[in-house]
Design an enzyme around this catalytic site. Sequence first.
Site, PDB file in Angstrom:
ATOM      1  N   SER A  35       0.800  -1.226   0.000  1.00  0.00           N
ATOM      2  CA  SER A  35       0.000   0.000   0.000  1.00  0.00           C
ATOM      3  C   SER A  35       0.833   1.276   0.000  1.00  0.00           C
ATOM      4  CB  SER A  35      -0.963   0.013   1.188  1.00  0.00           C
ATOM      5  OG  SER A  35      -0.264   0.221   2.395  1.00  0.00           O
ATOM      6  N   LYS A  82       0.747   4.070   6.876  1.00  0.00           N
ATOM      7  CA  LYS A  82       0.153   4.975   5.882  1.00  0.00           C
ATOM      8  C   LYS A  82       0.745   6.369   6.059  1.00  0.00           C
ATOM      9  CE  LYS A  82      -2.942   1.793   4.812  1.00  0.00           C
ATOM     10  NZ  LYS A  82      -2.771   0.965   3.658  1.00  0.00           N
TER      11      LYS A  82
END
Length: 173
Positions: A35, A82
């Site tokens: 990600s 993230k």
Amino acid sequence: MKQEIIEWVKTILISLVIALIITTFVKPTIVKNHSMSHTLEENDFLMINRLLYRRSEPNDGDIIVFRSPLTTATGQEKLLIKRIIALPGDEIVISEGQVYINGNSLEEPYLEDGYTLGDISMVVPEGKLFVMGDNRNNSLDSRDQMLGLVDEEDIIGKAFLRLYPFNRFGLLQ
């Protein structure tokens, strides 16, 4: 002989104390998904600063590791990594592939294709963060209700250093 044993014991004790201090402030972690590609790749070995947000506030652009409501296949708490995109009080709009923060187009040089899927318009509430992966087409992040906004208290720390692979060793941006 007795003096040599005492020196060995002192060396071992000092080493243990130093290791304990380091692990209190810094947490090693390994990236387990895609990600954050191309900023971070699978199996990158990172160091996480655990104390930074006890003394200061998160900033947009920080790469953080946090506890999520998701679980692993074995039922353990799943940690995610993230990038912070919007802070409490920020208005975030995602429209036609572009991200806007407080009405300004967000410059994201870390994105490979520069396009963000989604159609979002919201103000981030106090105590929450809007996070996204750098690999926008392959990231479960705040755009998805399954994850949603991240509670500031769920942050484990800021990723600040890549130790491995050695050819990409260095501080993270």
